[in-house]
Design an enzyme around this catalytic site. Structure first.
Site, PDB file in Angstrom:
ATOM      1  N   SER A   3       0.818  -1.208   0.000  1.00  0.00           N
ATOM      2  CA  SER A   3       0.000   0.000   0.000  1.00  0.00           C
ATOM      3  C   SER A   3       0.850   1.255   0.000  1.00  0.00           C
ATOM      4  O   SER A   3       0.312   2.361  -0.114  1.00  0.00           O
ATOM      5  CB  SER A   3      -0.909   0.017   1.240  1.00  0.00           C
ATOM      6  OG  SER A   3      -0.129   0.017   2.426  1.00  0.00           O
ATOM      7  N   HIS A  26      -3.517  -3.936  -5.036  1.00  0.00           N
ATOM      8  CA  HIS A  26      -3.718  -3.433  -3.676  1.00  0.00           C
ATOM      9  C   HIS A  26      -5.144  -3.651  -3.220  1.00  0.00           C
ATOM     10  O   HIS A  26      -6.062  -2.964  -3.648  1.00  0.00           O
ATOM     11  CB  HIS A  26      -3.343  -1.948  -3.614  1.00  0.00           C
ATOM     12  CG  HIS A  26      -3.501  -1.355  -2.249  1.00  0.00           C
ATOM     13  ND1 HIS A  26      -3.918  -0.052  -2.048  1.00  0.00           N
ATOM     14  CD2 HIS A  26      -3.330  -1.890  -1.014  1.00  0.00           C
ATOM     15  CE1 HIS A  26      -3.973   0.183  -0.752  1.00  0.00           C
ATOM     16  NE2 HIS A  26      -3.634  -0.907  -0.102  1.00  0.00           N
ATOM     17  N   GLU A  78      -6.867  -1.598  -6.259  1.00  0.00           N
ATOM     18  CA  GLU A  78      -6.060  -0.711  -7.090  1.00  0.00           C
ATOM     19  C   GLU A  78      -5.058  -1.563  -7.870  1.00  0.00           C
ATOM     20  O   GLU A  78      -4.276  -2.305  -7.281  1.00  0.00           O
ATOM     21  CB  GLU A  78      -5.330   0.315  -6.223  1.00  0.00           C
ATOM     22  CG  GLU A  78      -6.273   1.321  -5.592  1.00  0.00           C
ATOM     23  CD  GLU A  78      -5.597   2.306  -4.666  1.00  0.00           C
ATOM     24  OE1 GLU A  78      -5.908   3.503  -4.735  1.00  0.00           O
ATOM     25  OE2 GLU A  78      -4.742   1.869  -3.858  1.00  0.00           O
ATOM     26  N   ASN A 125      -5.007   5.938  -0.535  1.00  0.00           N
ATOM     27  CA  ASN A 125      -4.160   6.363   0.577  1.00  0.00           C
ATOM     28  C   ASN A 125      -3.595   7.761   0.370  1.00  0.00           C
ATOM     29  O   ASN A 125      -3.399   8.509   1.329  1.00  0.00           O
ATOM     30  CB  ASN A 125      -3.023   5.367   0.790  1.00  0.00           C
ATOM     31  CG  ASN A 125      -3.474   4.138   1.554  1.00  0.00           C
ATOM     32  OD1 ASN A 125      -4.474   4.171   2.259  1.00  0.00           O
ATOM     33  ND2 ASN A 125      -2.755   3.047   1.416  1.00  0.00           N
TER      34      ASN A 125
END
Length: 408
Positions: A121, A142, A154, A192
């Protein structure tokens, strides 16, 4: 399907890795799951069995389906058993030294055509790919925690990832029931890179005594309709995890908005990591004293919502968050639709940040950013160039297809 295959490998059986194993096995894949030793393997088996038992208790699986999923999973401490896997997902801890060792081993063991995916991540997928003799076959995949529940994946390619590898990983994500968002290798990817600076900003607001922790959380759940307040979410995710992401973002962008809040760094140094340590911004378990009480609860500065400027706490935290999303779209890194999809499916937002902008309008966002900076509620910094473009254009359709190489 660009490439048909049936056997998947997973390296690492922590909570995330075990969830990934479950997702693939429930989708019909034969899965070989590998851990470092027998105790870790036993813990991983426990994660998997408890998750499946919860699914049965909630009526999402029958007992027969539960046993069929378990039958499709082979557990091992021997990585060589991955030699016949067509697609391998690495889910070991977020340390480049551990990943370096894992990918060197997988590169040696697996056939040249096997795709190697990392669930990182925060680490550079380009750097991970460079550890192998097949960088074109390495991709980021991800998942979000808990993997059996969260719909977002992702799919992250590097400058040397083969387009066919991206296509295959995207189709795999769809086949296991996920919604893929394909992006390039950049710190934080989409979710994120937007979520963690917003959480960091909430810490700054609290540290400056602009509002109490309860007021901050209540504003974002009550006024903004988010499923969880930022300080509660920080405790759930882990303050150490958020600090690690902030440091990765800082290393890549060197922009002030990516500097970790001093309080975040101090709490992590003190071992106050949130739920997993029993203490964070709130206390969990039997500990009587909450570490956040080290910051006096009163008298607080005049609450933001009572200032003459008319800004609520939710506005204070969300307008910069929306501006960051606009910056991402304007850079051509992700589309407006992908940004909203990532935040809705990966973070549980009822509406994505671009949807919020469309509701508020570019004029209102620009006025709020400028007013908050003038009131010293947020640092003065240049807003996203795309916001200036929207103001000049009198509004524009951010979802209309356009050439992502030329900017707004």
């Amino acid at each position: 399907m660009v490439q048909e295959f049936h056997t998947v490998g997973v390296v690492g059986l922590g909570a995330m890795g075990a969830g990934i194993v479950e997702v693939f096995a429930r989708a019909g894949f034969a899965v070989t799951a590998v851990e470092i030793d027998e105790p870790a393997l036993k813990r991983g088996r426990g994660h998997l069995e408890r998750s499946l038992a919860r699914a049965v208790s909630k009526g999402k699986l029958t007992e027969e389906e539960q046993w069929a999923v378990l039958d499709r999973v082979r557990l091992s401490t021997v990585r060589e058993e991955l030699r016949d896997a067509d697609f391998v997902v690495e889910a070991v801890p977020e340390r480049i030294d551990i990943k370096r060792e894992v990918f060197a081993d997988l590169d040696r063991i697996c056939a040249p055509g096997t795709i190697l995916a990392t669930n990182t991540s925060s680490l550079s997928i380009t750097e991970i790919a460079a550890l192998t003799s097949r960088p074109g076959k390495v991709v980021g995949l991800h998942f979000f925690n808990p993997a059996p529940v969260m719909k977002l994946v992702e799919v992250v390619g590097t400058v040397v990832t083969d387009p066919a590898t991206i296509d295959i990983a995207t189709e795999v994500a769809k086949r296991i029931g996920k919604t893929p968002v394909a992006v390039a290798d950049r710190a934080g990817f989409v979710a994120n890179a937007l979520l963690v600076p917003y959480l960091n900003h909430a810490i700054e607001v609290y540290e400056r005594k602009l509002a109490s922790r309860e007021e901050i959380d209540a504003a974002l759940t009550g006024d903004a309709g988010l499923p969880m307040g930022p300080l509660t979410l920080l405790d759930l995710v882990g303050l150490d995890v958020c600090l690690a992401v902030m440091d990765v973002l800082w290393d890549e962008f060197r922009a002030p908005r990516y500097a970790a809040a001093p309080l975040l760094r101090r709490m992590v140094a003190a071992g106050l990591l949130g739920r997993k340590s029993g203490r964070g911004f709130y206390t969990y378990g039997a500990d009587a004293r909450n570490p956040a009480e080290a910051l006096p609860a009163g008298p607080l500065a005049v609450p933001v919502r009572e200032r003459a400027h008319g800004f609520g706490l939710a506005d204070l935290l969300l307008v910069r968050h929306i501006d960051d999303a606009l910056r991402m779209v304007g850079d051509g890194y992700a589309s407006a639709d992908d940004v909203d999809t990532a935040m809705r499916l990966g973070c549980g937002y009822p509406k994505g940040p671009i949807e919020l902008l469309e509701e508020r309008g570019a004029d209102a966002l620009a006025d709020a950013l400028g007013g908050m900076a003038n009131a010293h509620l947020v640092p003065a910094y240049d807003p996203a160039p795309l916001l200036a473009h929207l103001l000049r254009a009198g509004g524009a359709d951010l979802r209309a297809p356009k050439d992502r190489t030329t900017g707004p």
